[in-house]
Enzyme design. Structure first.
Site, PDB file in Angstrom:
ATOM      1  N   GLU A   1       0.809  -1.215   0.000  1.00  0.00           N
ATOM      2  CA  GLU A   1       0.000   0.000   0.000  1.00  0.00           C
ATOM      3  C   GLU A   1       0.853   1.282   0.000  1.00  0.00           C
ATOM      4  O   GLU A   1       1.776   1.420   0.799  1.00  0.00           O
ATOM      5  CB  GLU A   1      -0.933  -0.027   1.220  1.00  0.00           C
ATOM      6  CG  GLU A   1      -1.836   1.178   1.386  1.00  0.00           C
ATOM      7  CD  GLU A   1      -2.744   1.406   0.195  1.00  0.00           C
ATOM      8  OE1 GLU A   1      -3.368   0.464  -0.279  1.00  0.00           O
ATOM      9  OE2 GLU A   1      -2.812   2.569  -0.255  1.00  0.00           O
TER      10      GLU A   1
ATOM     11  N   THR B   1      -5.884   1.512  -5.484  1.00  0.00           N
ATOM     12  CA  THR B   1      -5.409   0.124  -5.355  1.00  0.00           C
ATOM     13  C   THR B   1      -6.086  -0.783  -6.376  1.00  0.00           C
ATOM     14  O   THR B   1      -5.438  -1.630  -7.001  1.00  0.00           O
ATOM     15  CB  THR B   1      -5.696  -0.446  -3.957  1.00  0.00           C
ATOM     16  OG1 THR B   1      -5.262   0.481  -2.984  1.00  0.00           O
ATOM     17  CG2 THR B   1      -4.984  -1.764  -3.747  1.00  0.00           C
TER      18      THR B   1
ATOM     19  N   HIS C   1      -1.399   3.360   4.858  1.00  0.00           N
ATOM     20  CA  HIS C   1      -2.443   4.021   4.059  1.00  0.00           C
ATOM     21  C   HIS C   1      -2.733   5.388   4.652  1.00  0.00           C
ATOM     22  O   HIS C   1      -2.647   5.575   5.862  1.00  0.00           O
ATOM     23  CB  HIS C   1      -3.714   3.156   4.075  1.00  0.00           C
ATOM     24  CG  HIS C   1      -4.755   3.600   3.089  1.00  0.00           C
ATOM     25  ND1 HIS C   1      -5.504   4.743   3.243  1.00  0.00           N
ATOM     26  CD2 HIS C   1      -5.154   3.034   1.920  1.00  0.00           C
ATOM     27  CE1 HIS C   1      -6.313   4.870   2.208  1.00  0.00           C
ATOM     28  NE2 HIS C   1      -6.123   3.856   1.392  1.00  0.00           N
TER      29      HIS C   1
ATOM     30  N   ASP D   1       1.557  -0.046  -4.875  1.00  0.00           N
ATOM     31  CA  ASP D   1       0.345   0.064  -5.701  1.00  0.00           C
ATOM     32  C   ASP D   1       0.180   1.431  -6.363  1.00  0.00           C
ATOM     33  O   ASP D   1      -0.241   1.527  -7.508  1.00  0.00           O
ATOM     34  CB  ASP D   1      -0.917  -0.344  -4.916  1.00  0.00           C
ATOM     35  CG  ASP D   1      -1.202   0.517  -3.694  1.00  0.00           C
ATOM     36  OD1 ASP D   1      -0.340   1.343  -3.315  1.00  0.00           O
ATOM     37  OD2 ASP D   1      -2.288   0.354  -3.105  1.00  0.00           O
ATOM     38  N   HIS D   2       0.538   2.510  -5.642  1.00  0.00           N
ATOM     39  CA  HIS D   2       0.367   3.871  -6.190  1.00  0.00           C
ATOM     40  C   HIS D   2       1.016   4.851  -5.234  1.00  0.00           C
ATOM     41  O   HIS D   2       1.498   4.462  -4.177  1.00  0.00           O
ATOM     42  CB  HIS D   2      -1.121   4.210  -6.375  1.00  0.00           C
ATOM     43  CG  HIS D   2      -1.932   3.929  -5.139  1.00  0.00           C
ATOM     44  ND1 HIS D   2      -1.887   4.723  -4.016  1.00  0.00           N
ATOM     45  CD2 HIS D   2      -2.764   2.904  -4.825  1.00  0.00           C
ATOM     46  CE1 HIS D   2      -2.669   4.220  -3.088  1.00  0.00           C
ATOM     47  NE2 HIS D   2      -3.205   3.109  -3.536  1.00  0.00           N
TER      48      HIS D   2
HETATM   49  C1  GP9 Z   1      -8.704  -0.807   0.609  1.00  0.00           C
HETATM   50  C2  GP9 Z   1      -7.286  -0.657   0.282  1.00  0.00           C
HETATM   51  C3  GP9 Z   1      -6.937   0.776   0.077  1.00  0.00           C
HETATM   52  O1  GP9 Z   1      -9.163  -2.085   0.716  1.00  0.00           O
HETATM   53  O2  GP9 Z   1      -6.922  -1.449  -0.765  1.00  0.00           O
HETATM   54  O3  GP9 Z   1      -7.463   1.280  -1.078  1.00  0.00           O
HETATM   55  P1  GP9 Z   1      -6.934   2.648  -1.705  1.00  0.00           P
HETATM   56  O4  GP9 Z   1      -7.608   3.751  -0.978  1.00  0.00           O
HETATM   57  O5  GP9 Z   1      -5.467   2.699  -1.551  1.00  0.00           O
HETATM   58  O6  GP9 Z   1      -7.359   2.545  -3.124  1.00  0.00           O
HETATM   59 MN    MN Z   2      -3.806   1.620  -2.154  1.00  0.00          MN
END
Ligand code: GP9
Ligand code: MN
Length: 626
Positions: free
Chosen positions: A253, A297, A412, A471-472
């Protein structure tokens, strides 16, 4: 309002107040880049034009209704602005209709809501309060115009609006056709008209599936064959190196490359990942870019599973979860893999449960599979260390070979960690978000280290390859000032694009040929790369990415907003930079970006058409791979 003997009607007062307020909010509360005086003028002009459009219609109403109409429209307009501002603070983006209906996500955003609220937001409602006051007290601010007057007042609306459209077209030609970038749209036509535009787009894309037939798919197939040859390159060193091994894919994340090798007060942020990327059993791609858009994500998952681009509006996981795909889990299932996802969040977040079902995952271990207690959870839920620990037993129960995707959660936004769990100081800048970013990153680094050990202890390590991918981004351009302080240089559009690099590491136990690779690659390349490593020939697949190990692979990585990175150039904000030096190229040299730019636009369009038209329903993957 009585100025000497001139009485200003409430709809004009509301237009001025609301128009100026909106301008003020664009200018000082959003972070829109204003490049020239013309843009500045448009930014002021469009809210006044939009406000007039909404409020001037009231002249057709009876006085009492006029007042009521003005009260409610100014309130609704201000709420729209306010909600966009909150959304923007989190995503540096504007709301689209598909995003609005991702109810679950909106509910989870409420967790971060208070962090996103600023005291000055009250200003957004100051004009509302004033208009309510003026409209309720009998100041006689309504107007009763003869029919001609009403028509004239309405005609001004069209004058203002056309003026706005003309100015916008001059400033940014073909703005509506090439609407990759919502910020440009909002800057030029304002947030209110932008929503009207978005609604039109929504209707259009819905119609697209209905009218699609199979004819376009062969054109796309030809393009892909010519531009991204799915040459499997069977002789390459790494072809089939992971044949029959398990694949443990960890989507980490909000992890960005700038965390690697960084230090806060002399302490390394990611000691485990730093060692891992240098080890000889790991291949680390240092120029790997995330390519996600509004679907965050879920977009990264979508790109990895399909080697298609995410959509410019909304998350494909939501908007097109029922489409026909030829996704990685389906291909792996056919090859005898057991496929599963591990993610300790609500299973319907990002519509995952539906999408996973459609693209063939055998199992989804969501929040319900985990013991979540107040001691082992904070922020978004179960902390990463407990998440990995509790996952091992499920992994052991799987048939081999398996493909297991893990999605971490602790690192996150808003990156909060209980003090006693932090093993590194906060950074010191004006951004609370960036300051704590290092602490949660460190936590996740420790969780990954433990996970590797747990895999070894469980006897799952040796026969697996472990792929780690960010992921980003976690730090949006809203924090550029603090980011600049951290990097020791100004964050210009070039640096901003380079910050979109996220870790991508392939760890192959027992392999000795690892090292750092320079190739420009991205999430779009993950699917063909994994299939290559596993020795699976997906000959007839349609992918926009390429095997990262291919000698003459694809030569650019496209971002959703039309930016791209190639070996030599980096193109963003309609400007062409030298990738090696970060130097902005003058007009003549900048021409070099043009051919790739056109290709990028074409690809994004093709990929969109596949998704919007659900074109894979017309394509037979099995027979084309023979
Ligand atoms: C939620 C997690 C976070 O289940 O994958 O999502 P994001 O906000 O990073 O897209
Ligand atoms: Mn994410």
């Amino acid at each position: 309002m009585q100025l000497k003997n001139i009485r200003m009607p409430l709809f004009v007062i509301a237009t001025l107040l609301f128009g100026l307020k909106t301008y003020f909010v664009y200018r000082f509360m959003f972070d829109l880049s204003i490049e020239n005086p013309m843009q500045e003028f448009i930014l002021l002009f469009n809210p006044i034009a939009s406000a007039y459009l909404i409020f001037a219609i009231s002249v057709w109403l009876q006085p009492k209704r006029q007042m009521k109409y003005l009260r409610w429209t100014i309130l609704i307009g201000s709420l729209i602005l306010f909600v966009n501002l909150i959304f923007y603070r989190n995503f540096t983006d504007f709301i689209t209709i598909p995003v609005l209906f991702q109810g679950n996500n909106a509910a989870d955003l409420t967790g971060s809501f208070l962090t996103l609220l600023h005291i000055e937001d009250l200003l957004i409602f100051a004009d509302v309060a004033l208009v309510w006051y003026l409209s309720k007290h009998k100041f006689g601010l309504s107007v009763q115009l003869p029919k001609r007057g009403k028509i004239a007042a309405t005609a001004v609306t069209f004058l203002l609006l056309s003026g706005n459209v003309v100015l916008a077209e001059i400033e940014r030609p073909m703005l509506f056709v090439r609407a990759f970038d919502r910020e440009y749209l909002v800057k030029n036509i304002g947030v209110y008209n932008y929503h009207l535009y978005d609604a039109t787009m929504q209707t259009k894309t819905k119609a697209q599936r209905v009218f699609a037939d199979g004819s376009e798919i062969s054109e796309i197939e030809t393009y892909l064959e010519e531009n991204s040859p799915d040459e499997v390159n069977k002789k390459a060193d790494l072809y089939g190196i992971a044949e029959d091994k398990n694949v443990i894919f960890v989507s980490v994340e909000s992890f960005q490359n700038f965390l690697l090798d960084s230090k806060v007060n002399g302490t390394e942020t990611t000691p485990f990942l730093n060692d891992l990327k240098e080890s000889k059993d790991t291949i680390f791609f240092k120029n790997f870019y995330h390519q996600t858009a509004q679907g965050k994500t879920s977009d990264s998952e979508f790109i990895v599973e399909n080697s298609l681009y995410p959509l410019g509006r909304g998350a494909v996981y939501f908007t097109h979860a029922g489409n026909e795909y030829n996704a990685l889990p389906e291909i792996l299932n056919d090859e005898g893999y057991e496929t599963s996802v591990f993610h300790a969040n609500n299973g319907s977040f990002w519509n995952r449960d539906t999408m996973y079902d459609n693209i063939g995952y055998d199992e989804f271990y969501d929040e319900k599979s985990y013991q979540v207690t107040p001691e082992n959870s904070f922020g978004w839920g179960l902390e990463d260390k407990a998440f990995f620990e509790q996952s091992i037993k499920y992994m052991q129960s799987q048939e081999k070979p398996f493909y297991s995707k893990f999605i971490t959660l602790t690192h996150h936004f808003p990156f909060e960690l209980p003090e006693e769990k932090a093993n590194i100081d906060k950074f010191d800048s004006n951004s609370k978000t960036l300051n704590s970013f290092f602490q949660t990153a460190r936590y996740t680094d420790e969780a990954l280290q433990q996970f590797f050990q747990q895999l070894k202890d469980a006897g799952l390590y040796k026969d697996s390859i472990i792929v780690l991918m960010g992921d980003h981004y976690g730090i949006s351009d809203f924090h550029n000032e603090a980011m600049g302080q951290f990097l020791g240089k100004e964050v210009d559009p070039f640096v901003q694009t380079q910050l979109q690099r996220v870790p991508f590491m392939v760890h192959i136990p027992g392999y000795e040929g690892g090292g750092v690779r320079e190739d420009v690659v991205g999430q779009i390349d993950v699917k063909p790369t994994l299939l290559h490593l596993l020795g699976i020939n997906a000959g007839g697949d349609m992918t926009f990415g390429d095997n990262m190990f291919a000698e003459d692979g694809k030569d650019f990585i496209a971002m959703r907003d039309g930016s791209f990175i190639s070996e030599e150039y980096l193109f963003t904000n309609e400007q062409c930079y030298d990738r090696a030096t970060g130097e902005l190229l003058a007009e003549e040299e900048a021409e070099a970006c043009q051919p790739i730019k056109e290709k990028v636009e074409k690809e994004l369009n093709y990929s969109d058409n596949i998704i919007y038209g659900d074109l894979f329903r017309f394509y037979d993957f099995d027979s084309s791979s023979e």
